[in-house]
Design an enzyme around this catalytic site. Structure first.
Site, short mmCIF file in Angstrom:
data_model
loop_
_atom_site.label_atom_id
_atom_site.label_comp_id
_atom_site.label_asym_id
_atom_site.label_seq_id
_atom_site.Cartn_x
_atom_site.Cartn_y
_atom_site.Cartn_z
N SER A 1 -43.29 -21.41 13.84
CA SER A 1 -43.89 -20.70 12.71
C SER A 1 -43.20 -19.39 12.37
O SER A 1 -43.37 -18.87 11.27
CB SER A 1 -45.38 -20.43 12.98
OG SER A 1 -45.54 -19.71 14.19
N ASP B 1 -51.84 -12.05 11.32
CA ASP B 1 -52.99 -12.74 11.90
C ASP B 1 -52.94 -12.53 13.40
O ASP B 1 -52.28 -11.60 13.88
CB ASP B 1 -53.03 -14.22 11.49
CG ASP B 1 -51.77 -15.00 11.91
OD1 ASP B 1 -51.06 -14.53 12.82
OD2 ASP B 1 -51.51 -16.07 11.32
N HIS C 1 -48.95 -13.89 14.31
CA HIS C 1 -47.72 -13.69 13.56
C HIS C 1 -47.57 -12.28 13.01
O HIS C 1 -48.54 -11.70 12.50
CB HIS C 1 -47.66 -14.69 12.41
CG HIS C 1 -47.85 -16.11 12.85
ND1 HIS C 1 -49.07 -16.77 12.74
CD2 HIS C 1 -46.99 -16.97 13.43
CE1 HIS C 1 -48.94 -17.99 13.23
NE2 HIS C 1 -47.70 -18.14 13.66
#
Length: 366
Positions: free
Chosen positions: A47, A340, A343
């Protein structure tokens, strides 16, 4: 004479400021494009490097909805797990390739877009083959298959010789490993039954080595490999493993020390590989994310106001579908290290890019 208000003056000033900044950015990009030997940027990983590939597969681990993309162009939730750009977007701009690296799985990409580079990364993936199965995402081996498919598309469009030259002169970036430990080893007991932490680090490193050797075999000549972050400083890790996750949100040192140990093993492995490929002119280099991110979360170097919770929701657990249009969002993400619970924010990614620049320079120099 019309009355020229302060608000009107402010608006004019801001328009002029941003127009000047945009023009300067274009000038920098043009200079880099003229002098950079890089033909394309090709990215593999999780990610931290996925600009939206997970939008096109059947997985709940997506971010193509608000508030993700809150500070991206037109506030577009692209599938990047942050409020704006990723470090790879900053790198692509810096080396004069493009402003935003698109996801390979986007079916609308033109040959011209493919030629300048894409990301094959998939949020939730990892070097351990078990890791992507947990989230039903694209494994690193499948990402390699997608790269081979990408190569075939280019060969059909521009010929084998030009494709070979493009790949030889491309910048390859690999960013993965965190999910292997945080999502897999520490959360699901399967690997813990068969591996101690040291033996699991060796296992993950072996899988990473296989990917890198495969990329070299496919013609990669410039490869940057991002190490593990200080995992004990991720808000979700603090929440799940702290004795008092609400009152005491310090980094958990034993998780971070695992990252340090793995990173040293990775550096040693990359140095060994570099010696083996030296005569071919290929370059492979370690990119340190641990040091810069630790500095951000400790407050030693950067002035963030919030370093242990994310901007989205409570910032303690929310990520992916848990950070959604109904979530509360902080007023100013530039004051937060994390977007978040896992990340970084765009601001953090920009600072990470700046820390990466010396290694990028060494990889792309003629």
């Amino acid at each position: 004479m019309p009355f020229f208000t302060f608000e009107a003056f402010s608006t004019c000033f801001l328009l002029l400021f941003f127009a000047t900044k945009a023009a300067a950015a274009r000038d920098i990009r043009n200079v880099k494009a003229e002098s950079s030997p890089v033909s394309a940027i090709l990215i593999f990983g999780d990610s931290t490097a996925d600009p939206g590939n997970n939008n096109y597969i059947a997985t709940p681990f997506r971010s193509n909805f608000s508030p993700y993309g809150k500070d991206f162009v037109n506030q577009t939730p692209t599938g990047r797990f942050t409020n704006g750009r990723l470090a790879n977007d900053f790198i692509a701009t810096y080396v004069g390739i493009k402003e935003y690296v698109p996801p390979y799985l986007d079916p609308t990409l033109s040959i011209e877009e493919l030629k300048s580079g894409v990301s094959f990364a998939s949020a939730g993936s990892g070097f351990d083959p078990l890791t992507p199965t947990i989230s039903n995402v694209v494994s690193l081996s499948e990402q390699l298959d997608h790269f081979k498919e990408y190569r075939a598309k280019l060969e059909a469009a521009i010929g084998k010789d030009k494709t070979k030259e493009l790949i030889n002169n491309a910048l390859f970036l690999v960013s993965a490993g965190t999910n292997d430990f945080v999502v897999n080893y520490f959360t699901i007991p399967i690997r813990r039954y068969n591996y101690t932490i040291p033996s699991y680090m060796n296992f993950v490193l072996q899988e990473a080595r296989q990917l890198l050797q495969a990329l070299l075999g496919e013609g990669a000549r410039r490869i940057g490999v991002v190490g593990l972050p200080p995992m004990g400083c991720l808000p979700v890790v603090i929440t799940l493993y702290s004795d008092s996750p609400i009152l005491k949100r310090d980094c958990i040192s034993n998780f971070s020390s695992i990252g340090q140990d793995y990173n040293q093993m990775l550096k040693n492995e990359l140095n060994s590989m570099q010696l083996q490929i030296q005569s071919s002119g290929a370059r492979i280099a370690y990119i340190d994310i641990y040091g810069p991110l630790e500095a951000m979360t400790s407050g030693r170097k950067y002035e963030f106001e919030e370093v242990s919770t994310g901007c989205c929701g409570t910032g303690m657990l929310e990520a992916s579908f848990m950070c959604n249009p109904k979530s509360a969002v902080c007023a100013d993400a530039t004051k937060y290290v994390f977007w978040d619970s896992i990340h970084p924010t765009e601001k953090s990614y920009e600072l990470l890019f700046q820390a990466f620049r010396p290694v990028i320079d060494a990889l792309v120099k003629n």
